[in-house]
Scaffold this motif. Structure first.
Motif, PDB file in Angstrom:
ATOM      1  N   ASN A 157      49.883  43.744  46.740  1.00  0.00           N
ATOM      2  CA  ASN A 157      49.872  44.008  45.308  1.00  0.00           C
ATOM      3  C   ASN A 157      49.855  42.654  44.604  1.00  0.00           C
ATOM      4  O   ASN A 157      50.877  42.140  44.199  1.00  0.00           O
ATOM      5  CB  ASN A 157      51.102  44.825  44.909  1.00  0.00           C
ATOM      6  CG  ASN A 157      51.055  45.223  43.456  1.00  0.00           C
ATOM      7  OD1 ASN A 157      50.009  45.144  42.821  1.00  0.00           O
ATOM      8  ND2 ASN A 157      52.185  45.627  42.924  1.00  0.00           N
ATOM      9  N   SER A 158      48.677  42.049  44.482  1.00  0.00           N
ATOM     10  CA  SER A 158      48.586  40.702  43.935  1.00  0.00           C
ATOM     11  C   SER A 158      47.720  40.672  42.676  1.00  0.00           C
ATOM     12  O   SER A 158      46.913  41.568  42.434  1.00  0.00           O
ATOM     13  CB  SER A 158      47.994  39.751  44.978  1.00  0.00           C
ATOM     14  OG  SER A 158      46.629  40.039  45.197  1.00  0.00           O
ATOM     15  N   PHE A 159      47.888  39.609  41.923  1.00  0.00           N
ATOM     16  CA  PHE A 159      47.102  39.397  40.699  1.00  0.00           C
ATOM     17  C   PHE A 159      45.610  39.348  41.032  1.00  0.00           C
ATOM     18  O   PHE A 159      44.797  39.975  40.362  1.00  0.00           O
ATOM     19  CB  PHE A 159      47.553  38.085  40.040  1.00  0.00           C
ATOM     20  CG  PHE A 159      46.826  37.753  38.772  1.00  0.00           C
ATOM     21  CD1 PHE A 159      47.213  38.308  37.568  1.00  0.00           C
ATOM     22  CD2 PHE A 159      45.763  36.868  38.781  1.00  0.00           C
ATOM     23  CE1 PHE A 159      46.555  37.995  36.379  1.00  0.00           C
ATOM     24  CE2 PHE A 159      45.098  36.549  37.604  1.00  0.00           C
ATOM     25  CZ  PHE A 159      45.492  37.120  36.409  1.00  0.00           C
ATOM     26  N   THR A 160      45.253  38.600  42.087  1.00  0.00           N
ATOM     27  CA  THR A 160      43.834  38.455  42.418  1.00  0.00           C
ATOM     28  C   THR A 160      43.238  39.774  42.912  1.00  0.00           C
ATOM     29  O   THR A 160      42.077  40.057  42.670  1.00  0.00           O
ATOM     30  CB  THR A 160      43.602  37.332  43.444  1.00  0.00           C
ATOM     31  OG1 THR A 160      44.385  37.578  44.605  1.00  0.00           O
ATOM     32  CG2 THR A 160      43.933  35.979  42.853  1.00  0.00           C
ATOM     33  N   LYS A 161      44.044  40.587  43.571  1.00  0.00           N
ATOM     34  CA  LYS A 161      43.571  41.909  44.002  1.00  0.00           C
ATOM     35  C   LYS A 161      43.352  42.804  42.785  1.00  0.00           C
ATOM     36  O   LYS A 161      42.324  43.456  42.648  1.00  0.00           O
ATOM     37  CB  LYS A 161      44.577  42.557  44.947  1.00  0.00           C
ATOM     38  CG  LYS A 161      44.222  43.983  45.299  1.00  0.00           C
ATOM     39  CD  LYS A 161      45.337  44.650  46.071  1.00  0.00           C
ATOM     40  CE  LYS A 161      45.038  46.125  46.253  1.00  0.00           C
ATOM     41  NZ  LYS A 161      46.150  46.842  46.833  1.00  0.00           N
ATOM     42  N   LYS A 162      44.340  42.834  41.909  1.00  0.00           N
ATOM     43  CA  LYS A 162      44.290  43.704  40.731  1.00  0.00           C
ATOM     44  C   LYS A 162      43.031  43.457  39.899  1.00  0.00           C
ATOM     45  O   LYS A 162      42.391  44.389  39.417  1.00  0.00           O
ATOM     46  CB  LYS A 162      45.537  43.484  39.872  1.00  0.00           C
ATOM     47  CG  LYS A 162      45.603  44.345  38.638  1.00  0.00           C
ATOM     48  CD  LYS A 162      46.887  44.109  37.868  1.00  0.00           C
ATOM     49  CE  LYS A 162      46.933  44.956  36.621  1.00  0.00           C
ATOM     50  NZ  LYS A 162      48.162  44.750  35.860  1.00  0.00           N
ATOM     51  N   TYR A 163      42.674  42.178  39.717  1.00  0.00           N
ATOM     52  CA  TYR A 163      41.534  41.831  38.866  1.00  0.00           C
ATOM     53  C   TYR A 163      40.274  41.476  39.642  1.00  0.00           C
ATOM     54  O   TYR A 163      39.292  41.025  39.061  1.00  0.00           O
ATOM     55  CB  TYR A 163      41.925  40.695  37.919  1.00  0.00           C
ATOM     56  CG  TYR A 163      42.979  41.127  36.931  1.00  0.00           C
ATOM     57  CD1 TYR A 163      42.645  41.902  35.826  1.00  0.00           C
ATOM     58  CD2 TYR A 163      44.315  40.800  37.129  1.00  0.00           C
ATOM     59  CE1 TYR A 163      43.611  42.320  34.934  1.00  0.00           C
ATOM     60  CE2 TYR A 163      45.294  41.214  36.233  1.00  0.00           C
ATOM     61  CZ  TYR A 163      44.935  41.977  35.146  1.00  0.00           C
ATOM     62  OH  TYR A 163      45.901  42.395  34.256  1.00  0.00           O
ATOM     63  N   LYS A 164      40.299  41.677  40.988  1.00  0.00           N
ATOM     64  CA  LYS A 164      39.139  41.407  41.851  1.00  0.00           C
ATOM     65  C   LYS A 164      38.619  39.974  41.660  1.00  0.00           C
ATOM     66  O   LYS A 164      37.432  39.745  41.449  1.00  0.00           O
ATOM     67  CB  LYS A 164      38.050  42.445  41.612  1.00  0.00           C
ATOM     68  CG  LYS A 164      38.476  43.849  41.979  1.00  0.00           C
ATOM     69  CD  LYS A 164      37.366  44.849  41.737  1.00  0.00           C
ATOM     70  CE  LYS A 164      37.713  46.208  42.251  1.00  0.00           C
ATOM     71  NZ  LYS A 164      38.614  46.985  41.470  1.00  0.00           N
ATOM     72  N   ILE A 165      39.546  39.040  41.720  1.00  0.00           N
ATOM     73  CA  ILE A 165      39.236  37.622  41.505  1.00  0.00           C
ATOM     74  C   ILE A 165      38.920  36.969  42.845  1.00  0.00           C
ATOM     75  O   ILE A 165      39.798  36.846  43.694  1.00  0.00           O
ATOM     76  CB  ILE A 165      40.427  36.914  40.837  1.00  0.00           C
ATOM     77  CG1 ILE A 165      40.745  37.579  39.509  1.00  0.00           C
ATOM     78  CG2 ILE A 165      40.136  35.431  40.639  1.00  0.00           C
ATOM     79  CD1 ILE A 165      42.036  37.104  38.887  1.00  0.00           C
ATOM     80  N   LYS A 166      37.662  36.547  43.013  1.00  0.00           N
ATOM     81  CA  LYS A 166      37.257  35.962  44.290  1.00  0.00           C
ATOM     82  C   LYS A 166      36.069  35.014  44.185  1.00  0.00           C
ATOM     83  O   LYS A 166      35.580  34.525  45.186  1.00  0.00           O
ATOM     84  CB  LYS A 166      36.942  37.068  45.290  1.00  0.00           C
ATOM     85  CG  LYS A 166      35.839  38.017  44.838  1.00  0.00           C
ATOM     86  CD  LYS A 166      35.666  39.154  45.811  1.00  0.00           C
ATOM     87  CE  LYS A 166      34.615  40.137  45.323  1.00  0.00           C
ATOM     88  NZ  LYS A 166      34.504  41.281  46.235  1.00  0.00           N
TER      89      LYS A 166
END
Length: 104
Positions: A44-53
């Motif tokens: 449950n991470s910020f980058t997962k939540k916003y699909k930041i990659k």
């Protein structure tokens, strides 16, 4: 034989629509981008939540303290200042993930 220099990277990644910016530091940019894309999906991470990659910016350091200080500095900036940094480095806001494959 010269000792191998360790490199550190301060980076900014975003989502597909470029609406969210995330700043980080790592000693292995290629692997860290892989983690943002695939391994964070179990968490449950910020980058997962916003699909930041998607990589927009990176800076290379030979000193971990300097890299961490730069990361903290950028994290304290306004979005406008971060955008100016990205514009200077990557004016077209291209995704640089493939370029990161070449960095060691």
């Amino acid at each position: 034989m010269k000792p191998i220099k360790k490199l550190y990277f301060v980076y900014i990644i975003t989502n597909l629509s470029r609406t969210v910016l995330y700043t980080g530091v790592t000693n292995n940019l290629r692997y860290r981008l892989y983690q943002h894309e695939f391994q964070n999906y179990g968490m449950n991470s910020f980058t997962k939540k916003y699909k930041i990659k998607y990589l927009l910016f990176y800076e290379i350091f030979e000193n971990i303290r300097a890299a961490i200080n730069k990361e903290k500095e950028i994290k304290g900036w306004t979005r406008a200042k971060k955008e100016a940094l990205i514009n200077d480095f990557n004016p077209e806001w291209k995704f640089l993930n493939d370029e990161a494959e070449e960095l060691h």
